[in-house]
Motif scaffolding. Sequence first.
Motif, PDB file in Angstrom:
ATOM      1  N   GLU A 176       0.851  -1.178   0.000  1.00  0.00           N
ATOM      2  CA  GLU A 176       0.000   0.000   0.000  1.00  0.00           C
ATOM      3  C   GLU A 176       0.889   1.231   0.000  1.00  0.00           C
ATOM      4  O   GLU A 176       2.075   1.150   0.343  1.00  0.00           O
ATOM      5  N   ASP A 189      -6.333  -3.519  -2.056  1.00  0.00           N
ATOM      6  CA  ASP A 189      -7.202  -2.833  -3.008  1.00  0.00           C
ATOM      7  C   ASP A 189      -7.460  -1.395  -2.582  1.00  0.00           C
ATOM      8  O   ASP A 189      -7.569  -1.095  -1.387  1.00  0.00           O
ATOM      9  N   GLY A 193     -11.988  -0.533  -5.264  1.00  0.00           N
ATOM     10  CA  GLY A 193     -11.929  -1.932  -5.658  1.00  0.00           C
ATOM     11  C   GLY A 193     -11.203  -2.129  -6.970  1.00  0.00           C
ATOM     12  O   GLY A 193     -10.482  -1.248  -7.441  1.00  0.00           O
ATOM     13  N   ASN A 194     -11.387  -3.318  -7.561  1.00  0.00           N
ATOM     14  CA  ASN A 194     -10.731  -3.628  -8.824  1.00  0.00           C
ATOM     15  C   ASN A 194     -11.713  -4.351  -9.725  1.00  0.00           C
ATOM     16  O   ASN A 194     -12.303  -5.364  -9.330  1.00  0.00           O
ATOM     17  N   PRO A 199      -6.704 -11.014  -7.408  1.00  0.00           N
ATOM     18  CA  PRO A 199      -5.668 -10.467  -6.520  1.00  0.00           C
ATOM     19  C   PRO A 199      -4.448  -9.990  -7.306  1.00  0.00           C
ATOM     20  O   PRO A 199      -4.092 -10.552  -8.344  1.00  0.00           O
ATOM     21  N   ARG A 200      -3.795  -8.970  -6.771  1.00  0.00           N
ATOM     22  CA  ARG A 200      -2.569  -8.441  -7.354  1.00  0.00           C
ATOM     23  C   ARG A 200      -1.411  -8.610  -6.380  1.00  0.00           C
ATOM     24  O   ARG A 200      -1.626  -8.660  -5.168  1.00  0.00           O
ATOM     25  N   ASN A 219       0.475  -0.493 -12.073  1.00  0.00           N
ATOM     26  CA  ASN A 219      -0.744   0.255 -11.783  1.00  0.00           C
ATOM     27  C   ASN A 219      -1.325   0.760 -13.099  1.00  0.00           C
ATOM     28  O   ASN A 219      -1.457   1.959 -13.339  1.00  0.00           O
ATOM     29  N   HIS A 223      -6.473  -1.116 -13.451  1.00  0.00           N
ATOM     30  CA  HIS A 223      -6.426  -1.240 -11.986  1.00  0.00           C
ATOM     31  C   HIS A 223      -6.672   0.090 -11.270  1.00  0.00           C
ATOM     32  O   HIS A 223      -6.839   0.099 -10.050  1.00  0.00           O
ATOM     33  N   THR A 224      -6.655   1.198 -12.003  1.00  0.00           N
ATOM     34  CA  THR A 224      -6.768   2.518 -11.377  1.00  0.00           C
ATOM     35  C   THR A 224      -8.004   3.257 -11.908  1.00  0.00           C
ATOM     36  O   THR A 224      -9.101   3.103 -11.383  1.00  0.00           O
ATOM     37  N   SER A 227     -11.133   1.067 -12.921  1.00  0.00           N
ATOM     38  CA  SER A 227     -11.807   0.490 -11.756  1.00  0.00           C
ATOM     39  C   SER A 227     -12.574   1.563 -10.994  1.00  0.00           C
ATOM     40  O   SER A 227     -13.697   1.332 -10.536  1.00  0.00           O
ATOM     41  N   HIS A 231     -16.593   1.873 -10.454  1.00  0.00           N
ATOM     42  CA  HIS A 231     -17.125   2.067  -9.103  1.00  0.00           C
ATOM     43  C   HIS A 231     -18.151   3.197  -9.069  1.00  0.00           C
ATOM     44  O   HIS A 231     -19.146   3.123  -8.334  1.00  0.00           O
TER      45      HIS A 231
END
Length: 815
Positions: A176, A189, A193-194, A199-200, A219, A223-224, A227, A231
């Motif tokens: 993180e 995450d 979220g993703n 899982p990464r 990233n 994934h950014t 996502s 959301h």
Amino acid sequence: MEHADAVVVGSGFGGSVAAYRLAEAGQSVVLLERGQPYPPGAFPRSPAEMGRAFWDPDAGLHGMFDVWRFKGCDSVVSSGLGGGSLIYANVLLRKDENWFVHDRPLPGGGYERWPVSRADLDPHYDAVEKMMGATPYPLDQVPFDDTPKTHAMQDAAAELGLQSTLPPLAVSFASEPGGAPALSLPIVDAGYGNLHGVPRRTCRLCGECDIGCNEGAKNSLDHTYLSAAAHHGADIRTSHEVKALRPRQGGGYEVDYVHHEDLTAKKSRPAVRTITCDRLILGAGTYGTTFLLLRSRDAFPGLSDALGTRFSGNGDLLTFLMRAKDRNRVRPLNASRGPVITTAIRLPDELDGVPGAGRGAYIQDGGYPGFTDWIVDSFDIGNDFERAVKFLWDRFTDLFRDAPDTNLSKEISELIGDGALTVSSLPLLGMGRDAADGRLHLKDGRLAADWTSETSEELFNRVRKTMQRIADVLGADYADNPMWFRKRIITVHPLGGAPMGVHPAEGVCDAFGEVFGFPGLYIADGAAIPGAVGPNPSLTIAAQADRLATRLLEDASAQRSAGGSAMTVPSTTGAGPAGGTGSPDGAESGSAYGPESGSHGGSRGPSAVAAGRTSLSFTEEMKGFVTYGETDPQIGELAGDRRRLSFRLTITAEDTDGFLAEPDHEARAEGWVDASGHGGRCPVEEGTFNLFVEPENDRDGAEERRLMKYRLFYTDGAGERRTLSGVKNVRHGPATRIWSDTSTLYVRLLDGHVGEDEEEGAQVVAAGVLQIQLTDFARQLTTFRTSGPDGVEKLISFGRFFAGELWEVYGPDPA
């Protein structure tokens, strides 16, 4: 027919950012991506998988690598959810401030002009870096300190007196943000979220960045931004390829697309479907966006003749260092250990104040996938590997058999067989400010390019000579890419084709990406970039897209503030405002980027306008400098330790007749103040604007001077209440002073929220001068709106008042 507030075409660095910002603001967003999603573990690795990893739907190929072959250059771009971020090398470098050139002649004729500045993009650079988790390679920590290629690049730069940095990378080295870096840790995450639900894990230094990260350590945009967009409700559709665009009768746009539901069918003809939208954001990449506009040109009468121009490869150049030695011993470089790029060496530009330097450039270390490390151990570059390289190259060239001079597999194989990928060898990647004088056009219905390396040969030779010097320092042999001797390059950074400009004769879109003459149509990707960025362009494209989204949302908010019935004054450039009504929530639903719409702090909105009255509003942006601790604006503008200050305001007169009749001519001011180093962008909590006020106790005579006054209350980043008090001093004099007087604002920042009658004894925190740029003024003309009865007449009355007051001040004295 299906309809959305906004349709975004493509999910690269432009489309993803725009989709997120609009979805976050509450607009209904549909994103159409032609490629597939690639969750961690889904990227091809085996020969069989790599054989189908290319994009050619007619051949039943729906893979990630999209290869374009043109005269003078070849290019590899990405097709997949996340666009170019799936295969780029993670580098997030800002365009150098001095490299935002204006009106510089190009070697092949014409001029290069950037209608945006580093100051314009800096807050958006900040936002993108935060979202992408930009962090330099942690070379000072175990086990990342054992990265020989990085140390070698730093040693070479120091020996040659060149600037070397560990550039920000969009890679997770820790679980993180702020955590301790380590290999293959589970990644926590983000709050949004993703979208893959897989899982990464953190970077394991495998060198596979450019062929897709199966760990999920990159990233990348999926994934950014994507996502986060999902959301917030964005409808993200993969395997949806856009085929045509056109304006919709009554406003907005229609988009034709096909859905590739069968990813194995050859020459399939899926049904064409159509979706309509109020705003259309093109983010299909330099080639995709330009191709769509060229194919749809008949539907856009009056589209700028600049379409197809300013094409550039961003100075991309690939070479090799081989058989490096330290004295008489092999010097390990281990190109496969680490991310693909860890180090950037900067070559200065003459624009940096280095006479004779020419155009600037960057040189970066390259890498290759770690699964080829068996080559390193044995130094046996045998037939198996040669066949593998030939196979991969042939997969590129088979797609374009009708193009001459394509098969270079023999030369590539010979290069590799001679030791190009050994423990003591390293690819070098060059990029820089090449001449953006190429042109994209249609030939037999396909995209074609006229481009040559000749006009940038001085830049390429400078980069090659520096790479040769790096080879000498490291005791290595130097080898050019065999393509170089055929005056060809491979670029992964194509730019231009629908460039931004100040007016339609110069560009397809304005400095915010809105297409001239077609309100609500935006270009958010590399096609809008008007020249070479210099360093890796991904961050600049994303920052410009963030800036585009900010302006789009502000325009939508201003239109709603005007009651949804906008009356627009066309600018001299032909650029109109963003059309459509947006969603009920719009930009005011809360933004991680800070308040950016034109309705913050005490906004009463159109409901406050009394029945029978007509409101009028417009948007103004001013930028400049102040010096903290200074009380004189003119001194504060020029002091050595000055800081940037800007604001963007929506000025609203609730009752146009009352505004014109009252002696104070006072209107409401809403928006933000951006104080660099003092909290950045802060919302205006309460603000007023006075137009052409007669000054009290004016010794020169009130009839010879008018004031435009601004008073903005805000709270800075340290929680200190501040007041921006500004005045434009419109004095009697020749008409040549009209522009300077009406575009120059003398400002003082006061401690606390200070009313006009309290200002004399207030503490002055800073002072300086703000100005309106000519491009911002042209844009301002398009933001005038009215709400209520007789809007056109009220707008004309306002114009007559404005012109009349200027005549009173600047007109000739009566005889």
